[in-house]
Design a protein around this motif. Structure first.
Motif, mmCIF file in Angstrom:
data_model
loop_
_atom_site.group_PDB
_atom_site.id
_atom_site.type_symbol
_atom_site.label_atom_id
_atom_site.label_comp_id
_atom_site.label_asym_id
_atom_site.label_seq_id
_atom_site.Cartn_x
_atom_site.Cartn_y
_atom_site.Cartn_z
ATOM 1 N N LYS A 64 42.271 21.735 22.054
ATOM 2 C CA LYS A 64 43.820 21.328 23.226
ATOM 3 C C LYS A 64 43.135 21.896 24.318
ATOM 4 O O LYS A 64 44.121 22.522 24.485
ATOM 5 C CB LYS A 64 45.031 21.092 23.449
ATOM 6 C CG LYS A 64 45.261 19.712 21.499
ATOM 7 C CD LYS A 64 46.448 19.527 21.615
ATOM 8 C CE LYS A 64 46.574 18.081 21.142
ATOM 9 N NZ LYS A 64 47.076 18.450 19.404
ATOM 10 N N LEU A 65 42.005 21.740 24.640
ATOM 11 C CA LEU A 65 41.883 23.090 25.372
ATOM 12 C C LEU A 65 42.243 22.525 26.850
ATOM 13 O O LEU A 65 42.437 21.433 27.602
ATOM 14 C CB LEU A 65 39.876 23.442 25.831
ATOM 15 C CG LEU A 65 39.388 24.120 24.808
ATOM 16 C CD1 LEU A 65 37.527 23.091 25.216
ATOM 17 C CD2 LEU A 65 39.544 24.585 24.361
ATOM 18 N N HIS A 66 42.504 23.626 27.618
ATOM 19 C CA HIS A 66 43.174 23.615 28.652
ATOM 20 C C HIS A 66 43.335 25.027 29.739
ATOM 21 O O HIS A 66 44.128 25.818 29.650
ATOM 22 C CB HIS A 66 44.718 22.536 28.783
ATOM 23 C CG HIS A 66 45.268 22.278 29.772
ATOM 24 N ND1 HIS A 66 46.144 21.875 30.263
ATOM 25 C CD2 HIS A 66 45.095 22.190 31.671
ATOM 26 C CE1 HIS A 66 47.335 21.435 31.122
ATOM 27 N NE2 HIS A 66 45.768 21.902 31.900
ATOM 28 N N ASP A 67 42.323 24.730 31.081
ATOM 29 C CA ASP A 67 42.226 25.531 31.291
ATOM 30 C C ASP A 67 41.044 25.663 32.719
ATOM 31 O O ASP A 67 40.662 24.794 32.904
ATOM 32 C CB ASP A 67 41.610 27.200 30.738
ATOM 33 C CG ASP A 67 42.020 28.310 31.343
ATOM 34 O OD1 ASP A 67 41.828 28.855 32.931
ATOM 35 O OD2 ASP A 67 42.389 29.276 30.366
ATOM 36 N N ILE A 68 40.949 26.618 33.675
ATOM 37 C CA ILE A 68 39.945 25.877 34.776
ATOM 38 C C ILE A 68 39.008 25.968 34.205
ATOM 39 O O ILE A 68 38.539 25.988 33.602
ATOM 40 C CB ILE A 68 39.999 27.171 35.837
ATOM 41 C CG1 ILE A 68 39.555 28.898 35.189
ATOM 42 C CG2 ILE A 68 41.383 27.619 35.511
ATOM 43 C CD1 ILE A 68 38.558 30.414 36.109
ATOM 44 N N PRO A 69 38.306 24.830 35.124
ATOM 45 C CA PRO A 69 36.681 24.508 34.428
ATOM 46 C C PRO A 69 35.646 25.107 33.761
ATOM 47 O O PRO A 69 35.255 25.341 32.881
ATOM 48 C CB PRO A 69 36.287 24.040 35.590
ATOM 49 C CG PRO A 69 37.355 23.666 36.155
ATOM 50 C CD PRO A 69 38.168 24.009 36.457
ATOM 51 N N HIS A 90 43.255 18.388 27.114
ATOM 52 C CA HIS A 90 43.782 17.955 27.450
ATOM 53 C C HIS A 90 43.715 17.828 29.394
ATOM 54 O O HIS A 90 42.891 17.952 29.641
ATOM 55 C CB HIS A 90 44.823 18.994 28.013
ATOM 56 C CG HIS A 90 46.403 19.048 26.819
ATOM 57 N ND1 HIS A 90 46.692 18.379 27.214
ATOM 58 C CD2 HIS A 90 46.317 20.240 26.188
ATOM 59 C CE1 HIS A 90 47.679 18.773 25.931
ATOM 60 N NE2 HIS A 90 47.341 19.943 25.546
ATOM 61 N N ALA A 91 43.791 16.274 29.261
ATOM 62 C CA ALA A 91 43.697 15.403 30.514
ATOM 63 C C ALA A 91 44.014 16.044 31.793
ATOM 64 O O ALA A 91 43.372 15.608 32.853
ATOM 65 C CB ALA A 91 43.948 13.266 30.407
ATOM 66 N N MET A 97 37.633 20.221 35.193
ATOM 67 C CA MET A 97 38.297 21.070 33.384
ATOM 68 C C MET A 97 36.668 19.719 32.962
ATOM 69 O O MET A 97 36.412 20.801 31.595
ATOM 70 C CB MET A 97 39.363 21.042 33.342
ATOM 71 C CG MET A 97 39.221 21.515 32.423
ATOM 72 S SD MET A 97 40.992 21.290 30.908
ATOM 73 C CE MET A 97 40.187 20.221 30.299
ATOM 74 N N ILE A 98 37.330 18.693 32.530
ATOM 75 C CA ILE A 98 37.085 17.381 31.832
ATOM 76 C C ILE A 98 35.327 17.880 32.065
ATOM 77 O O ILE A 98 34.906 17.635 30.687
ATOM 78 C CB ILE A 98 37.804 16.208 31.700
ATOM 79 C CG1 ILE A 98 39.181 16.517 31.438
ATOM 80 C CG2 ILE A 98 37.062 15.473 31.312
ATOM 81 C CD1 ILE A 98 39.688 14.780 32.023
ATOM 82 N N GLN A 103 29.651 18.651 30.769
ATOM 83 C CA GLN A 103 28.332 19.475 30.135
ATOM 84 C C GLN A 103 28.239 20.534 29.283
ATOM 85 O O GLN A 103 27.052 20.384 29.151
ATOM 86 C CB GLN A 103 28.340 19.951 31.959
ATOM 87 C CG GLN A 103 28.132 19.082 32.405
ATOM 88 C CD GLN A 103 28.038 19.203 34.153
ATOM 89 O OE1 GLN A 103 28.150 20.092 34.612
ATOM 90 N NE2 GLN A 103 29.075 18.367 34.788
ATOM 91 N N ALA A 104 29.030 21.372 28.798
ATOM 92 C CA ALA A 104 29.129 21.953 28.376
ATOM 93 C C ALA A 104 28.890 21.769 26.405
ATOM 94 O O ALA A 104 28.093 22.747 25.791
ATOM 95 C CB ALA A 104 30.209 23.441 28.235
ATOM 96 N N ALA A 105 29.198 20.585 26.362
ATOM 97 C CA ALA A 105 29.051 20.565 24.889
ATOM 98 C C ALA A 105 28.553 18.630 24.722
ATOM 99 O O ALA A 105 29.334 18.157 24.309
ATOM 100 C CB ALA A 105 30.440 20.919 23.593
ATOM 101 N N PRO A 106 27.360 18.836 25.376
ATOM 102 C CA PRO A 106 26.684 17.385 25.284
ATOM 103 C C PRO A 106 26.498 16.518 23.759
ATOM 104 O O PRO A 106 26.659 15.675 24.223
ATOM 105 C CB PRO A 106 25.317 17.726 25.992
ATOM 106 C CG PRO A 106 24.826 18.765 25.793
ATOM 107 C CD PRO A 106 26.517 19.480 25.612
ATOM 108 N N LEU A 107 26.423 17.483 22.731
ATOM 109 C CA LEU A 107 26.796 16.972 21.293
ATOM 110 C C LEU A 107 27.587 16.548 21.103
ATOM 111 O O LEU A 107 27.794 15.351 19.805
ATOM 112 C CB LEU A 107 25.291 17.042 19.967
ATOM 113 C CG LEU A 107 24.123 17.970 21.673
ATOM 114 C CD1 LEU A 107 22.672 18.275 20.239
ATOM 115 C CD2 LEU A 107 23.096 16.412 21.358
ATOM 116 N N SER A 108 28.677 16.962 21.434
ATOM 117 C CA SER A 108 30.191 16.536 21.045
ATOM 118 C C SER A 108 31.140 15.474 21.979
ATOM 119 O O SER A 108 30.420 15.563 23.620
ATOM 120 C CB SER A 108 31.208 17.606 21.173
ATOM 121 O OG SER A 108 30.382 18.604 19.903
ATOM 122 N N ASP A 109 31.635 14.519 21.534
ATOM 123 C CA ASP A 109 32.500 13.755 22.447
ATOM 124 C C ASP A 109 33.715 14.210 22.617
ATOM 125 O O ASP A 109 34.368 14.598 21.859
ATOM 126 C CB ASP A 109 33.295 12.691 21.061
ATOM 127 C CG ASP A 109 31.470 11.236 21.142
ATOM 128 O OD1 ASP A 109 31.086 11.510 22.016
ATOM 129 O OD2 ASP A 109 31.991 10.433 20.168
#
Ligand code: C5P
Length: 239
Positions: A64-69, A90-91, A97-98, A103-109
């Motif tokens: 549940k990541l939630h911080d600056i991009p 967190h949406a 941020m989303i 972009q940072a985890a292209p292989l994960s949904d």
């Protein structure tokens, strides 16, 4: 197992040995294992790798990541090496941020948590979402999907509205699932049976105690509980 399981097992235990035992004995019936903050903060990436070693199932990292991009991009890149199929954010962290996580985890949904189901309408309004829980959850899901999220987490009671408003081209993951024969009363209040949630449009069901509570009677009982839920979903017996 004749059908692909939609079950994501919530591995809610503070013991790594217990987690490994649960995973090893259920993996035939489980699509993914949900490892949350408690697990990750206790056992770190090494614990995640240990889980991956005992099962071919996917990993659902519920951080549940939630911080600056920039910070979320760094965190997402750090866990991307563990190749989780799903990573939650967190949406309400917003579009940039989303998108940074995607972009940072292209292989994960990247999977967006909308409104926590622990919040009722009054709580949601108090936080500042004047529209209340359901419209706010749909709005957050829309934003998250536009930003590149592939899945959303919502209450089972919100599934129909999500599908009506946002279509079918994304995964819905829902906790709050209780089989019809689940007798133990616990902290989940507004629940659906596995079959009801799938019929409403859920893609995956996050289930914990209805399966893991049986570990106390032995691993076979726990495996049977998982198998029964899968059977009930496909034979329609869970109503
Ligand atoms: O044991 P149970 O089936 O209630 O487990 C549900 C899992 O889903 C737990 O890991 C819980 O933290 C998680 N969850 C939830 N409700 C939310 C978000 C996550 O129950 N709104």
């Amino acid at each position: 197992m004749a059908h692909k399981s939609p079950i994501i097992l919530a591995v809610d235990t503070s013991s790594l040995d217990t987690a490994l035992e649960w995973v090893a004995c259920t993996s035939k019936y489980i699509s993914a294992y949900k490892l949350g903050l408690e697990f990750f903060l206790s056992f770190g990436g090494e614990g995640v790798r240990r889980i991956a070693e005992v099962s071919d199932a996917k990993l659902f990292l519920d951080l549940k990541l939630h911080d600056i991009p920039n910070t979320v991009a760094g965190a997402s890149a750090a866990v991307a090496a563990l190749t989780p199929a799903f990573v939650t954010v967190h949406a309400s962290g917003g579009r940039a941020m989303i998108s940074a996580a995607v972009q940072a985890a292209p292989l994960s949904d990247i999977t967006a948590v909308t409104i926590l189901t622990s919040l009722d309408d009054d709580d949601v309004k108090e936080i500042g979402y004047g529209a209340g829980a359901l419209p706010s959850a749909v709005n957050l899901a829309k934003l998250a999907l536009e930003a590149g999220a592939k899945a959303i987490v919502c209450s089972p009671l919100e599934i129909s509205a999500m599908r009506q408003n946002l279509g079918k081209n994304f995964a819905i993951i829902t906790p709050g699932i209780r089989p019809a024969d689940h007798s133990a009363r616990d902290d989940q209040a507004r629940t659906m049976t596995p079959r009801e949630a799938i019929d409403a449009g859920a893609t995956y069901l996050v289930i914990g105690r209805p399966i893991t509570q049986h570990a106390i009677s032995g691993m076979q009982r726990m495996q049977d509980a998982a198998a029964k839920i899968v059977d009930d979903i496909y034979s329609g017996n869970s109503r």
